[in-house]
Scaffold this motif. Structure first.
Motif, PDB file in Angstrom:
ATOM      1  N   THR A  71      -1.716   3.487  -1.853  1.00  0.00           N
ATOM      2  CA  THR A  71      -2.724   4.320  -1.189  1.00  0.00           C
ATOM      3  C   THR A  71      -2.168   5.731  -1.011  1.00  0.00           C
ATOM      4  O   THR A  71      -1.219   5.929  -0.242  1.00  0.00           O
ATOM      5  CB  THR A  71      -3.079   3.722   0.190  1.00  0.00           C
ATOM      6  N   VAL A 123      -4.776   1.560   6.591  1.00  0.00           N
ATOM      7  CA  VAL A 123      -5.272   1.672   5.224  1.00  0.00           C
ATOM      8  C   VAL A 123      -6.061   0.420   4.863  1.00  0.00           C
ATOM      9  O   VAL A 123      -5.901  -0.616   5.489  1.00  0.00           O
ATOM     10  CB  VAL A 123      -4.105   1.865   4.233  1.00  0.00           C
ATOM     11  N   SER A 124      -6.831   0.548   3.935  1.00  0.00           N
ATOM     12  CA  SER A 124      -7.402   1.766   3.431  1.00  0.00           C
ATOM     13  C   SER A 124      -8.737   1.997   4.146  1.00  0.00           C
ATOM     14  O   SER A 124      -9.453   1.055   4.416  1.00  0.00           O
ATOM     15  CB  SER A 124      -7.515   1.690   1.919  1.00  0.00           C
ATOM     16  N   TRP A 181      -1.979  -1.205  -5.711  1.00  0.00           N
ATOM     17  CA  TRP A 181      -2.762  -0.895  -4.508  1.00  0.00           C
ATOM     18  C   TRP A 181      -2.186   0.272  -3.715  1.00  0.00           C
ATOM     19  O   TRP A 181      -2.529   0.473  -2.550  1.00  0.00           O
ATOM     20  CB  TRP A 181      -2.860  -2.121  -3.614  1.00  0.00           C
ATOM     21  N   ALA A 200      -8.366   5.104  -0.606  1.00  0.00           N
ATOM     22  CA  ALA A 200      -7.939   5.000  -2.002  1.00  0.00           C
ATOM     23  C   ALA A 200      -7.914   6.375  -2.662  1.00  0.00           C
ATOM     24  O   ALA A 200      -7.145   6.614  -3.591  1.00  0.00           O
ATOM     25  CB  ALA A 200      -8.853   4.056  -2.770  1.00  0.00           C
ATOM     26  N   PHE A 246       0.813  -1.209   0.000  1.00  0.00           N
ATOM     27  CA  PHE A 246       0.000   0.000   0.000  1.00  0.00           C
ATOM     28  C   PHE A 246       0.852   1.268   0.000  1.00  0.00           C
ATOM     29  O   PHE A 246       0.350   2.358  -0.269  1.00  0.00           O
ATOM     30  CB  PHE A 246      -0.953   0.000   1.188  1.00  0.00           C
TER      31      PHE A 246
END
Length: 182
Positions: A25, A121-122, A23, A151, A16
């Motif tokens: 973030t 997250v997320s 993915w 996101a 993330f």
């Protein structure tokens, strides 16, 4: 609430944080910074979760991973490690193949839990899924808005607004407010 709360940092993993990850973030660094500010205040009552794909996805997870094949590629396993800036120390580390990290095994791993403080997250996926399951189990949940990232900023806000509808089971708070209550 009876008993001391647990800090539960959800999925602060490389997958993330890494800018090239599908993915990634946005504002991950903000979620990590807020979590790090809280980490020391909870002593040994800290749980760090990691999303880990199942070896053999079943049910609706099959089509999910068809859309995200990188997630099952063995070459990407290092992406599932916690970011190095997050000290594991004596924290409880929980691996789950689901978005939500609250289940019976989590409750058993966190003795005497009646309240959790969620970061990570997320916001619009794993934090939301964890908060709703914990609240359904009767755990008071405080979601630390400035120690979470979604996101997108809009998705982050929508998830916080949805969780706020569950008051008083779920409370939206800030790092400063949590630290002031310690």
């Amino acid at each position: 609430m009876s008993g001391s709360p647990w800090l539960m940092a959800v999925d602060l993993q490389q997958v993330f944080a890494e800018p090239t990850s599908p993915w990634c973030t946005p504002r991950f660094a903000d979620a990590l910074a807020g979590t790090l500010r809280l980490r020391g205040a909870f002593g040994r009552r800290v749980a760090l979760t990691r999303f880990r794909p199942a070896d053999r996805p079943t049910g609706a997870w099959g089509p999910y991973y068809a859309a995200w094949p990188f997630a099952l590629d063995p070459a990407n396993i290092p992406l599932y490690e916690l970011v190095p800036d997050l000290p594991v120390a004596d924290a409880v580390v929980l691996d789950r193949p689901t978005f939500g990290k609250w289940d019976a095994a989590t409750a058993a791993a966190l003795p005497g839990v009646t309240e959790i403080v969620l970061t990570g997250v997320s916001t619009d996926c794993c934090v939301l899924s964890t908060a709703l399951a914990a609240a359904d189990a009767g755990v008071h949940v405080r979601v630390v808005a400035d120690a979470c990232a979604g996101a997108s900023e809009d998705d982050h806000r929508r998830a916080l607004d949805a969780m706020a509808l569950y008051a008083p089971l779920i409370e939206i708070t800030t790092v400063d407010e949590v630290l002031a209550r310690r």
